[in-house]
Design an enzyme around this catalytic site. Sequence first.
Site, PDB file in Angstrom:
ATOM      1  N   ASP A   1      -0.825   0.271  -5.041  1.00 49.23           N
ATOM      2  CA  ASP A   1      -1.886   0.705  -5.608  1.00 49.23           C
ATOM      3  C   ASP A   1      -1.644   2.266  -6.110  1.00 49.23           C
ATOM      4  OD1 ASP A   1      -1.724   1.795  -3.173  1.00 49.23           O
ATOM      5  OD2 ASP A   1      -3.728   1.560  -2.559  1.00 49.23           O
ATOM      6  N   HIS A   2      -0.584   2.973  -5.713  1.00 53.82           N
ATOM      7  CA  HIS A   2      -0.233   4.184  -6.301  1.00 53.82           C
ATOM      8  C   HIS A   2       1.158   4.484  -5.692  1.00 53.82           C
ATOM      9  CE1 HIS A   2      -1.853   5.759  -2.885  1.00 53.82           C
ATOM     10  NE2 HIS A   2      -2.786   4.844  -2.795  1.00 53.82           N
TER      11      HIS A   2
ATOM     12  N   ASP B   1       0.649  -1.360   0.134  1.00 57.17           N
ATOM     13  CA  ASP B   1      -0.096   0.019  -0.042  1.00 57.17           C
ATOM     14  C   ASP B   1       0.707   1.058  -0.134  1.00 57.17           C
ATOM     15  OD1 ASP B   1      -2.131   1.540   0.292  1.00 57.17           O
ATOM     16  OD2 ASP B   1      -2.985   0.631   1.826  1.00 57.17           O
ATOM     17  N   ASP B   2       0.663   2.239  -0.804  1.00 54.26           N
ATOM     18  CA  ASP B   2       1.330   3.425  -1.008  1.00 54.26           C
ATOM     19  C   ASP B   2       2.634   3.486  -1.176  1.00 54.26           C
ATOM     20  OD1 ASP B   2      -1.254   4.258  -0.476  1.00 54.26           O
ATOM     21  OD2 ASP B   2      -0.824   5.559   1.415  1.00 54.26           O
TER      22      ASP B   2
ATOM     23  N   HIS C   1     -10.501  -1.315  -0.139  1.00 55.93           N
ATOM     24  CA  HIS C   1     -10.522  -0.279   0.466  1.00 55.93           C
ATOM     25  C   HIS C   1     -11.032  -0.157   1.886  1.00 55.93           C
ATOM     26  CE1 HIS C   1      -9.117   4.195   1.128  1.00 55.93           C
ATOM     27  NE2 HIS C   1     -10.432   4.561   1.202  1.00 55.93           N
TER      28      HIS C   1
ATOM     29  N   CYS D   1      -6.441   4.903  -3.046  1.00 49.32           N
ATOM     30  CA  CYS D   1      -6.452   3.505  -2.957  1.00 49.32           C
ATOM     31  C   CYS D   1      -7.827   2.788  -3.407  1.00 49.32           C
ATOM     32  CB  CYS D   1      -6.643   3.217  -1.298  1.00 49.32           C
ATOM     33  SG  CYS D   1      -5.438   3.738  -0.327  1.00 49.32           S
TER      34      CYS D   1
HETATM   35 CA    CA Z   1      -3.092   3.258  -1.131  1.00 47.62          CA
END
Ligand code: CA
Length: 486
Positions: A324-325, A46-47, A140, A86
């Site tokens: 995710d990004h 994540d992130d 999410h 997300c």
């Molecule tokens: Ca995220």
Amino acid sequence: MWLLVVTAGLPAFAQQDAAGHPHPVTGRESEGRQPSHPNVLFIAIDDLNDWVGCLGGHPQTLTPHLDRLAGSGVLFTNAHCPAPACNPSRTAILTGISPHRSGLYSNRQKMREILPDAEIMPKTFSRHGYHSAGSGKLLHYFIDAPSWDDYFPSAAKENPFPRTLYPDQRPVSLPRGGPWQYVETDWGALEATEEEYGGDYLVAEWIAEQLSIGREQPFFLACGIYRPHEPWFVPEKYFEPFPLKEISLPPGYKADDLKDLPPEGKRRGPNRYFAHIRKHGQWKAAIQGYLASIHFADTMLGKVLDALDSSPHADNTIVVLWSDHGWHLGEKQHWQKFTAWRVCTRVPLIIRVPKGSPGLPQGTAPAVCSHPVNLLSLFPTLLELCGLPAESHHDGPSLLPLLGDPQGTGDPQGRWPHVAITHMADPGSYAVSGSRWRLIHYAGGDEELYDIESDPHEWHNRATNPEHASVIERLRRLAPTSFAPK
Ligand SMILES: [Ca+2]
């Protein structure tokens, strides 16, 4: 009592007790047999931006396990998210439907209100005979329990997180700047063992245990590692390699980077979080927290990869790793995500395919692929790799041509015709990432153009240079022209 089950067309080796419960097995899947459906280990972090050793985003980052996975599969160096947040990113990846067709563009929308009937990846695999299991954050902040055969923690609670240790009093790193300040803008070293900390450690433990089980069905196993998503609290040993006084600022930071942006870019860059962090002298401490969280996430990934290596599935499992990004740590005066710049749309993506997979019998060889790709392609790619039927409503092109030929395209003329589109929260605002150029188009008409070959940090906006009008026109033509309402 142990039974040996051999099922034609499925992974050939599994052990169960008399009640039908699978048990760990120690051997490799029987030699000489190629099952027709490989397993899938689907790992989300994540992130995580490009602060990964093999992507070179920050000189101090420590990611030996990501790097070893990259060294054993295809590393995509020009991969982008479907959306820089997300919820829309994960929804698009797990449904195969782009935000501009689903209408789900932001974190505030609920997936099952917008897409009540969309089938997500684990359900599709289950329908084709796979055992689908997951742990940690994949959607999410909910699980979508009916889509999984098994989940940790229990799917019934719809909470993807196992117990996780946090300080009693928070925030610890910054005074609250006001009601606008996201309480997660917080970091620090915890005096705790990994077991006491819980969180991603428990996710990795559970995934490792799943990998040790021999099954008669192939599996789709999804591992959602939550760090380096804020808050950046991890056990103190993960902070130790990054002494505060030695922290380097983000290589993509340039103090006067906003001056050549159009009004919409100037509006979306600076935010109160970054100004607040600098006002309190916490920039380097925050970078330290992000690096420590990445190092921790990478170590949890290592546990999962080690478990796969020593499992009966080592030679029969597709491994996909993605984030995710990306994330800003001050670039363009921005903190967090939600922007169309490359620091935020570009993500780590690694795919490793074993020999014998129906869509790619030779498997992948270690390689680097610099063609532009989007995570929206993961769903159709996995279906094709596993020999399962394509779904006509999926938007992404399959990445099979690139997995088989990472430097070329399988195209006799050597072209990969696709670009990667990233959709912003406001419909009609998007980024187009090509091989060399990136176009950012805001719904109101403002545009930015960057030459990534010579300007990877996007410091020089070329959109106002008439010399590049044809490049802008070409990229604009590759973007969608209609956008589902939000
Ligand atoms: Ca995220």
